[in-house]
Design a protein around this motif. Sequence first.
Motif, PDB file in Angstrom:
ATOM      1  N   TYR A  14      -3.944 -15.098  -0.015  1.00 41.79           N
ATOM      2  CA  TYR A  14      -3.375 -13.682   0.195  1.00 41.79           C
ATOM      3  C   TYR A  14      -2.137 -13.748   0.855  1.00 41.79           C
ATOM      4  O   TYR A  14      -2.122 -14.212   2.156  1.00 41.79           O
ATOM      5  N   ASP A  15      -0.861 -13.552   0.333  1.00 43.60           N
ATOM      6  CA  ASP A  15       0.156 -13.313   1.214  1.00 43.60           C
ATOM      7  C   ASP A  15       0.561 -11.957   1.308  1.00 43.60           C
ATOM      8  O   ASP A  15       0.655 -11.258   0.492  1.00 43.60           O
ATOM      9  N   ALA A  16       0.644 -11.648   2.723  1.00 45.78           N
ATOM     10  CA  ALA A  16       0.868 -10.173   3.003  1.00 45.78           C
ATOM     11  C   ALA A  16       2.002  -9.722   2.771  1.00 45.78           C
ATOM     12  O   ALA A  16       2.393  -8.372   2.599  1.00 45.78           O
ATOM     13  N   GLN A  17       3.082 -10.408   2.344  1.00 43.00           N
ATOM     14  CA  GLN A  17       4.530 -10.425   2.143  1.00 43.00           C
ATOM     15  C   GLN A  17       4.661 -10.365   0.328  1.00 43.00           C
ATOM     16  O   GLN A  17       5.822 -10.198   0.236  1.00 43.00           O
ATOM     17  N   HIS A  18       3.451 -10.432  -0.189  1.00 43.01           N
ATOM     18  CA  HIS A  18       3.862 -10.883  -1.762  1.00 43.01           C
ATOM     19  C   HIS A  18       4.305  -9.447  -2.300  1.00 43.01           C
ATOM     20  O   HIS A  18       5.031  -9.411  -3.479  1.00 43.01           O
ATOM     21  N   ASP A  19       4.221  -8.198  -1.804  1.00 42.05           N
ATOM     22  CA  ASP A  19       4.852  -7.189  -2.529  1.00 42.05           C
ATOM     23  C   ASP A  19       6.451  -6.708  -2.475  1.00 42.05           C
ATOM     24  O   ASP A  19       7.034  -5.948  -2.809  1.00 42.05           O
ATOM     25  N   GLY A  20       6.923  -7.583  -1.389  1.00 39.03           N
ATOM     26  CA  GLY A  20       8.413  -7.660  -0.985  1.00 39.03           C
ATOM     27  C   GLY A  20       8.695  -6.502  -0.413  1.00 39.03           C
ATOM     28  O   GLY A  20       9.957  -6.284   0.029  1.00 39.03           O
ATOM     29  N   VAL A  21       7.827  -5.662   0.223  1.00 41.97           N
ATOM     30  CA  VAL A  21       8.479  -4.474   1.033  1.00 41.97           C
ATOM     31  C   VAL A  21       8.927  -4.775   2.242  1.00 41.97           C
ATOM     32  O   VAL A  21       9.953  -4.223   2.591  1.00 41.97           O
ATOM     33  N   GLN A  22       8.359  -5.766   3.064  1.00 48.58           N
ATOM     34  CA  GLN A  22       8.691  -6.146   4.343  1.00 48.58           C
ATOM     35  C   GLN A  22      10.147  -6.670   4.130  1.00 48.58           C
ATOM     36  O   GLN A  22      11.109  -6.323   4.807  1.00 48.58           O
ATOM     37  N   ASP A  23      10.562  -7.431   3.179  1.00 49.70           N
ATOM     38  CA  ASP A  23      12.005  -8.223   3.081  1.00 49.70           C
ATOM     39  C   ASP A  23      12.804  -7.029   2.822  1.00 49.70           C
ATOM     40  O   ASP A  23      14.118  -6.933   3.046  1.00 49.70           O
ATOM     41  N   TYR A  25       8.758  -0.576   8.376  1.00 54.68           N
ATOM     42  CA  TYR A  25       7.696  -1.337   7.529  1.00 54.68           C
ATOM     43  C   TYR A  25       6.486  -1.011   7.621  1.00 54.68           C
ATOM     44  O   TYR A  25       5.935  -0.380   6.647  1.00 54.68           O
ATOM     45  N   ALA A  26       6.097  -0.543   9.124  1.00 55.07           N
ATOM     46  CA  ALA A  26       4.674   0.078   9.204  1.00 55.07           C
ATOM     47  C   ALA A  26       4.526   1.490   8.513  1.00 55.07           C
ATOM     48  O   ALA A  26       3.586   2.029   8.112  1.00 55.07           O
ATOM     49  N   PHE A  27       5.692   2.317   9.028  1.00 53.23           N
ATOM     50  CA  PHE A  27       5.822   3.660   8.618  1.00 53.23           C
ATOM     51  C   PHE A  27       5.616   3.825   7.181  1.00 53.23           C
ATOM     52  O   PHE A  27       4.932   4.711   6.560  1.00 53.23           O
ATOM     53  N   ILE A  28       6.514   2.901   6.189  1.00 59.97           N
ATOM     54  CA  ILE A  28       6.406   3.124   5.008  1.00 59.97           C
ATOM     55  C   ILE A  28       5.225   2.740   4.151  1.00 59.97           C
ATOM     56  O   ILE A  28       4.436   3.494   3.423  1.00 59.97           O
ATOM     57  N   ASP A  29       4.319   1.953   4.794  1.00 64.81           N
ATOM     58  CA  ASP A  29       2.936   1.504   4.550  1.00 64.81           C
ATOM     59  C   ASP A  29       1.840   2.494   4.880  1.00 64.81           C
ATOM     60  O   ASP A  29       1.208   3.010   3.974  1.00 64.81           O
ATOM     61  N   GLY A  30       2.094   3.121   5.955  1.00 69.61           N
ATOM     62  CA  GLY A  30       1.248   4.086   6.291  1.00 69.61           C
ATOM     63  C   GLY A  30       1.349   5.482   5.611  1.00 69.61           C
ATOM     64  O   GLY A  30       0.370   6.187   5.237  1.00 69.61           O
ATOM     65  N   ILE A  31       2.794   5.831   5.405  1.00 74.53           N
ATOM     66  CA  ILE A  31       2.865   6.863   4.267  1.00 74.53           C
ATOM     67  C   ILE A  31       2.239   6.828   3.015  1.00 74.53           C
ATOM     68  O   ILE A  31       1.573   7.762   2.618  1.00 74.53           O
TER      69      ILE A  31
END
Length: 202
Positions: A121-130, A159-165
Amino acid sequence: MTKIVDHDQRRLLIAEATLRIIRQMGMKGATVRNIAQESGLSLGALRHYFSTQDELLNFSMRLVKERATVRINELVSIDMPLFQKVLRILLELLPTDDNKLAEMEVWFAFTAHYRSSGTTYDAQHDGVQDLVERLLHSLKESGLLRPELDYTLETERLYAFIDGIALHALLDTKRVDYERIVNVVTYHMKSICTEESFLLER
C-alpha cells in the motif's frame, strides 16, 4: 446481424456497477456475483473483461481517480486569479456535492481494503500530497504565500487538513456539509496567503 460490443464501454459499465455495490454494501459486498448482477451481465461475461476480483477493483479505483483528475485539469486550464484557482482545485478533492461524496465513500472503502489485505500500500497513491505540494509551491513562487510561514510545515499541514476535512465530511455529513467545507477551506487558505492574493478576486 451480429451485435457490435463496445468493450471499453462495457468495462466502464462494470466499474460503475462496482462503485454502486461498494457504496451500498461495502467492500464485503463487492463479490463478482453481486457485481455481475448489478451490471446485468453473466458471471462468464464479467470474467471475460476482468479475470480476477482484484483486477476489477483496481480498474474501478483508477476510474474514481481519473474522474477527479479530469475535473482538476479542467480547472487548471481556466484563466482565473491564482488564489481562486488553488482554492477551487482543493475543493475538488473534497465531497462538496453528492457525486463527490459518493466517490469519497468508495475511495475510503478501497483504501481500507488495500491497507488490510496485506498487499503493498502506497500512502501517496491518491496523488493528494503531490498536488498539495504543487499548489503551495505555485502560491509561494507567485509571492502569494505569507513569507514568514514555514513552507515545509505548511505543506504538511494543508495535506493533513484536506484529508481531515474529507474524513469528517464522510463521517458526519450533516455537520460538515458542503457549505461548511467551502467556508473552512476558504478561511484556512486566507490565513496562509497574503491579503493581496484574495483581494485580486474582487
